[in-house]
Motif scaffolding. Structure first.
Motif, short mmCIF file in Angstrom:
data_model
loop_
_atom_site.label_atom_id
_atom_site.label_comp_id
_atom_site.label_asym_id
_atom_site.label_seq_id
_atom_site.Cartn_x
_atom_site.Cartn_y
_atom_site.Cartn_z
N THR A 124 -7.04 -3.84 6.22
CA THR A 124 -6.25 -2.94 5.52
C THR A 124 -6.55 -1.67 5.18
O THR A 124 -7.54 -1.50 4.55
CB THR A 124 -5.51 -3.49 4.17
OG1 THR A 124 -5.09 -4.82 4.27
CG2 THR A 124 -4.32 -2.71 3.42
N TYR A 125 -5.63 -0.56 5.53
CA TYR A 125 -6.17 0.77 5.11
C TYR A 125 -5.34 1.21 4.10
O TYR A 125 -4.20 1.23 4.00
CB TYR A 125 -5.75 1.93 6.31
CG TYR A 125 -6.16 3.24 6.06
CD1 TYR A 125 -7.03 3.70 5.63
CD2 TYR A 125 -4.71 3.92 5.94
CE1 TYR A 125 -7.44 5.00 5.34
CE2 TYR A 125 -4.84 5.35 5.58
CZ TYR A 125 -6.36 5.91 5.53
OH TYR A 125 -6.55 7.21 4.96
N VAL A 169 0.88 -1.11 0.01
CA VAL A 169 0.11 0.07 -0.10
C VAL A 169 0.85 1.18 0.07
O VAL A 169 2.02 1.47 0.69
CB VAL A 169 -0.93 0.15 1.14
CG1 VAL A 169 -1.56 1.31 1.45
CG2 VAL A 169 -1.91 -1.08 1.21
N GLY A 170 0.53 2.29 -0.90
CA GLY A 170 1.46 3.33 -1.15
C GLY A 170 2.68 3.32 -2.07
O GLY A 170 3.12 4.23 -2.53
N GLY A 208 -5.47 3.94 2.19
CA GLY A 208 -4.95 5.42 2.00
C GLY A 208 -5.56 6.00 0.75
O GLY A 208 -6.42 5.44 0.28
N GLU A 209 -4.98 7.21 0.61
CA GLU A 209 -5.61 8.15 -0.67
C GLU A 209 -4.79 7.65 -1.81
O GLU A 209 -5.16 7.84 -2.98
CB GLU A 209 -5.14 9.35 -0.11
CG GLU A 209 -5.79 10.10 0.84
CD GLU A 209 -5.70 11.47 1.09
OE1 GLU A 209 -4.94 12.00 0.56
OE2 GLU A 209 -6.16 11.98 2.19
N HIS A 210 -3.57 7.01 -1.79
CA HIS A 210 -2.89 6.90 -2.98
C HIS A 210 -2.94 5.28 -3.52
O HIS A 210 -2.21 5.27 -4.50
CB HIS A 210 -1.31 7.23 -2.60
CG HIS A 210 -1.12 8.63 -1.96
ND1 HIS A 210 -1.89 9.56 -2.41
CD2 HIS A 210 -0.59 9.14 -1.17
CE1 HIS A 210 -1.65 10.52 -1.82
NE2 HIS A 210 -0.63 10.33 -1.04
N THR A 211 -3.41 4.47 -2.86
CA THR A 211 -3.69 3.16 -3.41
C THR A 211 -4.95 2.71 -3.71
O THR A 211 -5.84 2.86 -2.57
CB THR A 211 -2.98 2.17 -2.68
OG1 THR A 211 -1.39 2.34 -2.72
CG2 THR A 211 -2.81 0.56 -3.16
N THR A 230 0.89 12.71 -5.78
CA THR A 230 0.87 11.68 -4.81
C THR A 230 2.34 10.70 -4.73
O THR A 230 2.54 9.99 -4.16
CB THR A 230 0.11 10.14 -5.64
OG1 THR A 230 0.37 10.00 -7.06
CG2 THR A 230 -1.46 11.09 -5.61
N ARG A 243 -14.93 0.20 0.40
CA ARG A 243 -13.23 0.02 0.43
C ARG A 243 -13.02 -0.28 -1.33
O ARG A 243 -12.06 -0.04 -1.77
CB ARG A 243 -12.67 -0.64 1.03
CG ARG A 243 -12.93 -0.54 2.68
CD ARG A 243 -12.12 -1.24 3.62
NE ARG A 243 -12.45 -0.86 4.88
CZ ARG A 243 -11.78 -0.98 6.03
NH1 ARG A 243 -10.15 -1.16 5.58
NH2 ARG A 243 -11.87 -0.27 6.94
#
Length: 353
Positions: A81-82, A48-49, A84-87, A344, A115
Motif C-alpha cells: 500500500t502507498y 488511504v487519503g 501518500g502524504e496525507h495518511t 491536506t 513506512r
C-alpha cells in the motif's frame, strides 16, 4: 538522568538523529484495524487519503493464536500500500510484558520501518518503558538502515502511568503523543464501571430538594446532571503533553451505536486540548473529522480578532466582548490548526476560505 547535551543524540551507532520537534501532521482520527482480519485488511487501500491515521492493531483486540498472523498481515499491507502524504501508518504493538512484543518490534522495524510513522505502546507505567522501546528502536533502525526515526506514542491506562505522566511525556525525543485508555485505566483504578470510555449515568450531581413549609422534599423530583468520569485524567494528560511539546488524544468510545454520545465525548476532549481520538468503526471517522476540525464560524471569528488586535497588544471590543492578548493567543491556536488542516483537506480549505 541523561544529560541535556546527549538527549538528541542517537541511542545506537548508525541510527538516525532524533527529531527536535514533533511533526504537526493532522491526526484527528486514529483508525484501528486488525491486520489478521481479511475483510478489514482489504478495506485499507480505499481508506488511504480519507483518514489521517491508519493503525494496525496487534494487541488486545487480537486473539493470542492470531498474533503472528496479525503481524505478518501488517507487513504485507504496508508493503503493498502507498499511503501518500496525507495518511500515516501506525501500529499498536503488544504490551511490554507480553511474549510477542520483541518480535513485533524486530519484524516491523526491519521489514517496514521506512513506512511506519509511529509505534503505539500500551500500558506505559513510567519512563523505563519508554527508554526500553527507545533503545531497541534505535538498534533496529541502525540494522535496517533507516534515515528517519520512528516515533513513539504511549497509552495512559494505569494509575501509575497517570502519576508519572509528566515524566513519560518528556522521556524521549521520539515521544509523539499520549492517548487515554479508559477501560484498562478503570480496571486498574478499581472504578466501578464496565463501559469503554464515555460517561456514566451513576456519576452525577443532584440539585437541592424543594423546600416547602420549612421541610425539604428529598424524595421529590430533582434534576440531575451527569458528570465526566475522565475530565481530570484528560486535563492531566493534556497539561503533560503541552509542557513536553507532544500531542494528547482521547482513546476509544466503545458504544458504536451511540453516535451522539461519541460526538459529545470527542468534543469534550477537543475543547480540553486533545488533537484527535481513536475510531473503532468507520462511523466514528466522520465524527472525529467533524469534531477535531474547527468550525467555519470559529475560524472566521479568530480572523476577526487577529485583524482587530493589530500588533497584539492592548484590548478591543468585538460584538460586545473584550478581546485582548490572551484572546489573540486562543485565536491563533484555531487559525494554526485550520491552516494545517486546509493543506491536506480540500473541503476544509474551501470551508475556511
Amino acid at each position: 538522568m541523561r544529560s541535556a547535551k546527549d538527549f538528541f543524540r542517537p541511542l545506537a551507532v548508525g541510527a538516525p538523529a532524533p527529531v527536535t520537534e514533533v511533526p504537526a501532521r493532522p491526526s484527528r482520527m486514529i483508525h484501528f484495524f486488525d491486520p489478521s482480519n481479511e475483510k478489514m485488511a482489504a478495506r485499507v487501500p480505499a481508506m488511504v487519503g480519507t483518514v489521517d491515521v491508519l493503525l494496525g492493531n496487534l494487541e488486545d483486540a487480537v486473539k493470542s493464536d492470531r498474533k503472528e498472523a496479525a503481524r505478518a498481515g501488517l507487513v504485507a499491507i504496508a508493503k503493498a500500500t502507498y499511503f501518500g502524504e496525507h495518511t500515516q501508518l501506525w501500529t499498536r504493538v503488544n504490551a511490554l510484558d507480553s511474549p510477542w512484543v520483541l518480535d513485533d518490534l524486530t519484524t516491523l522495524v526491519t521489514e517496514i520501518g521506512d513506512r511506519l510513522d509511529v509505534v503505539m505502546v500500551p500500558k506505559v507505567q513510567g519512563t523505563e518503558d519508554i527508554h526500553y522501546v527507545d533503545r531497541i528502536l534505535a538498534q533496529l533502525e541502525a540494522r535496517a538502515g533507516l534515515t528517519r526515526p520512528i516515533l513513539v506514542h504511549a497509552i495512559l491506562e494505569t494509575a501509575r502511568g497517570v502519576v508519572n505522566v509528566d515524566e513519560i511525556a518528556a522521556a524521549s525525543p521520539r515521544m509523539q503523543g499520549i492517548s487515554l485508555g479508559p477501560a484498562d485505566l478503570a480496571a486498574d483504578r478499581r472504578m466501578k464501571t464496565t463501559r469503554v470510555g464515555g460517561g456514566h449515568p451513576g456519576y452525577l450531581v443532584r440539585e437541592d430538594a424543594e423546600v416547602t413549609a420549612g421541610e425539604s422534599d428529598v424524595f421529590g423530583a430533582r434534576p440531575t446532571h451527569q458528570q465526566d468520569l475522565w475530565h481530570y485524567t484528560i486535563s492531566r494528560m493534556v497539561d503533560a503533553c503541552a509542557a513536553a511539546g507532544i500531542f494528547p488524544y482521547y482513546g476509544p468510545f466503545g458504544d458504536i451505536k451511540d453516535v451522539v454520545g461519541c460526538e459529545d465525548q470527542f468534543r469534550n476532549a477537543f475543547l480540553l486540548g486533545c488533537v484527535g481520538a481513536w475510531s473503532l468503526h468507520p462511523v466514528q471517522i466522520d465524527i472525529a473529522k467533524k469534531v477535531f476540525s474547527p468550525s467555519a464560524q470559529d475560524v472566521a471569528h479568530a480572523r476577526r480578532v487577529k485583524e482587530a488586535m493589530g500588533d497584539g497588544t492592548g484590548a478591543v471590543m468585538l460584538d460586545g466582548k473584550m478581546e485582548d492578548d490572551a484572546s489573540l493567543k486562543q485565536c491563533l491556536v484555531i487559525l494554526e490548526l485550520a491552516e494545517r488542516l486546509s493543506e491536506t483537506d480540500p473541503e476544509l480549505a474551501e470551508l475556511y476560505g
